[in-house]
Design a protein around this motif. Structure first.
Motif, PDB file in Angstrom:
ATOM      1  N   UNK A 160      64.292  22.273  11.148  1.00 26.89           N
ATOM      2  CA  UNK A 160      64.904  22.643  12.981  1.00 26.89           C
ATOM      3  C   UNK A 160      62.932  23.343  13.921  1.00 26.89           C
ATOM      4  N   UNK A 161      62.720  21.718  14.534  1.00 31.74           N
ATOM      5  CA  UNK A 161      61.949  21.599  14.826  1.00 31.74           C
ATOM      6  C   UNK A 161      61.938  22.125  16.176  1.00 31.74           C
ATOM      7  N   UNK A 162      63.041  22.732  17.395  1.00 29.40           N
ATOM      8  CA  UNK A 162      63.124  23.529  17.996  1.00 29.40           C
ATOM      9  C   UNK A 162      62.272  25.087  17.736  1.00 29.40           C
ATOM     10  N   UNK A 163      62.500  25.464  16.535  1.00 27.61           N
ATOM     11  CA  UNK A 163      62.625  27.352  16.276  1.00 27.61           C
ATOM     12  C   UNK A 163      60.532  26.813  15.466  1.00 27.61           C
ATOM     13  N   UNK A 164      60.537  26.202  14.779  1.00 26.60           N
ATOM     14  CA  UNK A 164      59.320  25.900  14.283  1.00 26.60           C
ATOM     15  C   UNK A 164      59.900  26.079  12.734  1.00 26.60           C
ATOM     16  N   UNK A 165      61.166  26.027  12.176  1.00 29.90           N
ATOM     17  CA  UNK A 165      61.435  27.401  10.618  1.00 29.90           C
ATOM     18  C   UNK A 165      62.296  25.835  10.648  1.00 29.90           C
ATOM     19  N   UNK A 166      62.228  26.155   8.490  1.00 30.94           N
ATOM     20  CA  UNK A 166      62.860  25.551   7.576  1.00 30.94           C
ATOM     21  C   UNK A 166      64.036  26.326   6.607  1.00 30.94           C
ATOM     22  N   UNK A 222      48.688  23.924  -2.528  1.00 31.84           N
ATOM     23  CA  UNK A 222      47.944  22.789  -1.575  1.00 31.84           C
ATOM     24  C   UNK A 222      47.025  22.046  -2.293  1.00 31.84           C
ATOM     25  N   UNK A 223      47.255  20.835  -2.287  1.00 29.10           N
ATOM     26  CA  UNK A 223      46.598  19.515  -3.070  1.00 29.10           C
ATOM     27  C   UNK A 223      45.162  19.365  -1.875  1.00 29.10           C
ATOM     28  N   UNK A 224      44.406  19.205  -2.570  1.00 30.14           N
ATOM     29  CA  UNK A 224      43.341  18.222  -1.350  1.00 30.14           C
ATOM     30  C   UNK A 224      42.499  17.374  -1.903  1.00 30.14           C
ATOM     31  N   UNK A 225      42.743  16.090  -1.644  1.00 26.88           N
ATOM     32  CA  UNK A 225      42.114  14.638  -2.201  1.00 26.88           C
ATOM     33  C   UNK A 225      41.112  14.162  -1.519  1.00 26.88           C
ATOM     34  N   UNK A 226      40.038  14.244  -1.603  1.00 27.73           N
ATOM     35  CA  UNK A 226      39.256  13.324  -1.065  1.00 27.73           C
ATOM     36  C   UNK A 226      38.922  12.605  -1.401  1.00 27.73           C
ATOM     37  N   UNK A 227      38.579  10.799  -0.548  1.00 24.17           N
ATOM     38  CA  UNK A 227      38.197   9.631  -0.696  1.00 24.17           C
ATOM     39  C   UNK A 227      36.864   9.409   0.501  1.00 24.17           C
ATOM     40  N   UNK A 228      36.345   8.371   0.107  1.00 24.46           N
ATOM     41  CA  UNK A 228      35.538   7.913   0.600  1.00 24.46           C
ATOM     42  C   UNK A 228      35.896   7.492   2.741  1.00 24.46           C
ATOM     43  N   UNK A 230      43.333  13.575   2.239  1.00 27.57           N
ATOM     44  CA  UNK A 230      44.735  13.840   1.911  1.00 27.57           C
ATOM     45  C   UNK A 230      45.113  15.407   1.424  1.00 27.57           C
ATOM     46  N   UNK A 231      45.821  16.038   2.753  1.00 29.76           N
ATOM     47  CA  UNK A 231      46.425  17.495   2.169  1.00 29.76           C
ATOM     48  C   UNK A 231      47.815  17.432   1.796  1.00 29.76           C
ATOM     49  N   UNK A 232      47.863  18.041   0.465  1.00 23.02           N
ATOM     50  CA  UNK A 232      49.559  17.778   0.120  1.00 23.02           C
ATOM     51  C   UNK A 232      49.983  19.337   0.119  1.00 23.02           C
ATOM     52  N   UNK A 233      51.252  19.821   0.451  1.00 22.00           N
ATOM     53  CA  UNK A 233      51.962  20.833   0.456  1.00 22.00           C
ATOM     54  C   UNK A 233      52.783  20.637  -0.742  1.00 22.00           C
ATOM     55  N   UNK A 234      53.036  21.233  -1.016  1.00 21.37           N
ATOM     56  CA  UNK A 234      54.282  20.790  -2.240  1.00 21.37           C
ATOM     57  C   UNK A 234      55.056  22.574  -2.923  1.00 21.37           C
ATOM     58  N   UNK A 235      56.413  22.094  -2.439  1.00 21.32           N
ATOM     59  CA  UNK A 235      57.487  23.002  -2.048  1.00 21.32           C
ATOM     60  C   UNK A 235      57.932  22.891  -3.953  1.00 21.32           C
ATOM     61  N   UNK A 236      59.014  23.740  -4.221  1.00 23.62           N
ATOM     62  CA  UNK A 236      60.062  24.137  -5.278  1.00 23.62           C
ATOM     63  C   UNK A 236      61.356  24.670  -4.494  1.00 23.62           C
ATOM     64  N   UNK A 237      61.359  24.115  -3.391  1.00 21.89           N
ATOM     65  CA  UNK A 237      62.402  24.874  -3.022  1.00 21.89           C
ATOM     66  C   UNK A 237      63.958  24.543  -3.462  1.00 21.89           C
ATOM     67  N   UNK A 238      65.598  25.169  -4.391  1.00 25.18           N
ATOM     68  CA  UNK A 238      66.285  24.601  -5.010  1.00 25.18           C
ATOM     69  C   UNK A 238      67.449  24.553  -3.202  1.00 25.18           C
TER      70      UNK A 238
END
Length: 70
Positions: free
Chosen positions: A25-31, A1-7, A11-19
């Motif tokens: 699937x928002x119904x089952x809350x699954x990727x 997770x990357x956390x960027x603070x400004x005045x 901003x929270x950034x979550x970066x995934x490296x998935x091939x």
């Protein structure tokens, strides 16, 4: 997770490296990842980001800090 603070915002950034082919699937809350015919399930990254947002808000509240909008 990357956390960027400004005045003006946080901003929270979550970066995934998935091939492979990813399906959210928002119904089952699954990727789901399909790579070379192998299907693998992961936790929903949107739910994960929302949970991290709540943890960050709680941290600021517990330490009596002012948090810009997330």
């Amino acid at each position: 997770m990357i956390l960027l603070f400004t005045p003006s915002y946080t901003l929270l950034l979550e970066i995934k490296d998935i091939s492979g082919t990813l399906t959210l699937d928002s119904e089952f809350n699954q990727l789901t990842k399909n790579y070379n015919g192998i299907v693998t399930g992961f936790s929903d990254p949107i739910t994960q980001a929302n949970r991290q947002k709540l943890f960050l808000q709680r941290f600021f509240y517990d330490h009596q800090l002012v948090l810009p909008p997330i």
